[in-house]
Design a protein around this motif. Sequence first.
Motif, PDB file in Angstrom:
ATOM      1  N   ALA A  44      -2.858  -9.782  -9.705  1.00 55.54           N
ATOM      2  CA  ALA A  44      -4.226  -9.557 -10.185  1.00 55.54           C
ATOM      3  C   ALA A  44      -5.198  -9.437  -9.013  1.00 55.54           C
ATOM      4  CB  ALA A  44      -4.652 -10.693 -11.115  1.00 55.54           C
ATOM      5  N   VAL A  45      -5.005 -10.254  -7.975  1.00 59.70           N
ATOM      6  CA  VAL A  45      -5.844 -10.142  -6.774  1.00 59.70           C
ATOM      7  C   VAL A  45      -5.634  -8.768  -6.127  1.00 59.70           C
ATOM      8  CG1 VAL A  45      -6.216 -11.051  -4.441  1.00 59.70           C
ATOM      9  CG2 VAL A  45      -5.960 -12.624  -6.362  1.00 59.70           C
ATOM     10  N   ILE A  97      -3.264  -3.953   5.592  1.00 56.90           N
ATOM     11  CA  ILE A  97      -3.631  -5.369   5.531  1.00 56.90           C
ATOM     12  C   ILE A  97      -2.940  -6.043   4.353  1.00 56.90           C
ATOM     13  CG2 ILE A  97      -5.550  -6.971   5.110  1.00 56.90           C
ATOM     14  CD1 ILE A  97      -7.295  -4.981   6.749  1.00 56.90           C
ATOM     15  N   SER A  98      -2.881  -5.361   3.225  1.00 52.22           N
ATOM     16  CA  SER A  98      -2.192  -5.922   2.057  1.00 52.22           C
ATOM     17  C   SER A  98      -0.702  -6.069   2.326  1.00 52.22           C
ATOM     18  CB  SER A  98      -2.417  -5.035   0.833  1.00 52.22           C
ATOM     19  OG  SER A  98      -3.776  -4.952   0.540  1.00 52.22           O
ATOM     20  N   LEU A 101      -0.253  -9.202   4.355  1.00 57.00           N
ATOM     21  CA  LEU A 101      -0.546 -10.406   3.579  1.00 57.00           C
ATOM     22  C   LEU A 101       0.293 -10.518   2.314  1.00 57.00           C
ATOM     23  CD1 LEU A 101      -4.440 -10.425   3.858  1.00 57.00           C
ATOM     24  CD2 LEU A 101      -2.794 -11.741   5.206  1.00 57.00           C
ATOM     25  N   HIS A 102       1.189  -9.557   2.098  1.00 59.71           N
ATOM     26  CA  HIS A 102       2.001  -9.524   0.876  1.00 59.71           C
ATOM     27  C   HIS A 102       2.793 -10.828   0.736  1.00 59.71           C
ATOM     28  CE1 HIS A 102       4.351  -7.931  -2.399  1.00 59.71           C
ATOM     29  NE2 HIS A 102       5.466  -8.212  -1.747  1.00 59.71           N
ATOM     30  N   GLY A 103       2.745 -11.371  -0.447  1.00 61.46           N
ATOM     31  CA  GLY A 103       3.504 -12.575  -0.736  1.00 61.46           C
ATOM     32  C   GLY A 103       2.715 -13.848  -0.561  1.00 61.46           C
ATOM     33  N   THR A 104       1.626 -13.809   0.164  1.00 61.03           N
ATOM     34  CA  THR A 104       0.844 -15.037   0.344  1.00 61.03           C
ATOM     35  C   THR A 104      -0.125 -15.201  -0.819  1.00 61.03           C
ATOM     36  OG1 THR A 104      -0.717 -13.829   1.750  1.00 61.03           O
ATOM     37  CG2 THR A 104       1.032 -15.042   2.856  1.00 61.03           C
ATOM     38  N   LEU A 108       1.126  -6.444  -2.698  1.00 61.18           N
ATOM     39  CA  LEU A 108       0.995  -5.068  -2.236  1.00 61.18           C
ATOM     40  C   LEU A 108       1.177  -4.068  -3.383  1.00 61.18           C
ATOM     41  CD1 LEU A 108       0.699  -3.017   0.069  1.00 61.18           C
ATOM     42  CD2 LEU A 108       3.162  -3.186   0.405  1.00 61.18           C
ATOM     43  N   ILE A 109       2.053  -4.377  -4.312  1.00 57.34           N
ATOM     44  CA  ILE A 109       2.291  -3.476  -5.448  1.00 57.34           C
ATOM     45  C   ILE A 109       1.028  -3.367  -6.305  1.00 57.34           C
ATOM     46  CG2 ILE A 109       3.718  -3.044  -7.479  1.00 57.34           C
ATOM     47  CD1 ILE A 109       5.227  -2.829  -4.816  1.00 57.34           C
ATOM     48  N   GLY A 110       0.346  -4.470  -6.537  1.00 55.51           N
ATOM     49  CA  GLY A 110      -0.901  -4.447  -7.310  1.00 55.51           C
ATOM     50  C   GLY A 110      -1.972  -3.617  -6.618  1.00 55.51           C
ATOM     51  N   VAL A 111      -2.075  -3.770  -5.284  1.00 54.84           N
ATOM     52  CA  VAL A 111      -3.049  -2.989  -4.522  1.00 54.84           C
ATOM     53  C   VAL A 111      -2.703  -1.510  -4.611  1.00 54.84           C
ATOM     54  CG1 VAL A 111      -3.968  -2.514  -2.215  1.00 54.84           C
ATOM     55  CG2 VAL A 111      -3.582  -4.873  -2.926  1.00 54.84           C
ATOM     56  N   ALA A 112      -1.435  -1.189  -4.391  1.00 59.23           N
ATOM     57  CA  ALA A 112      -1.011   0.217  -4.384  1.00 59.23           C
ATOM     58  C   ALA A 112      -1.212   0.875  -5.747  1.00 59.23           C
ATOM     59  CB  ALA A 112       0.452   0.316  -3.958  1.00 59.23           C
TER      60      ALA A 112
END
Length: 173
Positions: A44-45, A97-98, A101-104, A108-112
């Motif tokens: 969601a973020v 950047i995503s 920071l992926h996983g924290t 990245l999938i949500g951003v993409a």
Amino acid sequence: MDYSVNAVANKMVFIIALLSLVIALGGLVFYHFTGDILGAIPFAVGAATGGGVNIIKVLWLKRTVSRAVNLDATSASLHLKGQYFLRLMLTLAVLLISGFLHGTFINLIGVAIALLATMPIASYSMQFFVPKDKLAESVINAPGGSSKNPAQNAVDEINAIVAEAEKSTEASE
């Protein structure tokens, strides 16, 4: 109905925000069925980040168009190309950047998904809200810009010359 550049940008911002919310809720449903409900928060973020970046790009594009209507054709073309490149670099920077920071706390999938889906869908949906002729007219006659674009000025000059030539031909006959 108002078909100004501001109105179109506001509609696109609303549609992008709505689509980002739908993507985030879709992620919630997906992660609920996979049993990893805590995975929905980074997704969601990521969806909110991607949607937010696209909203920034729409507002940036609105400002670019408003400035370009006051420039001559060559300067406007260079300005538009430069601004397009900068918006593309913003997208790349957010994806990089995503990725780091992926996983924290961001997915990245949500951003993409939000970056790559919301802008084209919002752009496509504009044809249902704004007639093409009204949109072109609002860009050409934008507030602060000249009342006509250079191409229209040239067409008006040609029409005036043709009308004058027809009058002189009729007078000589």
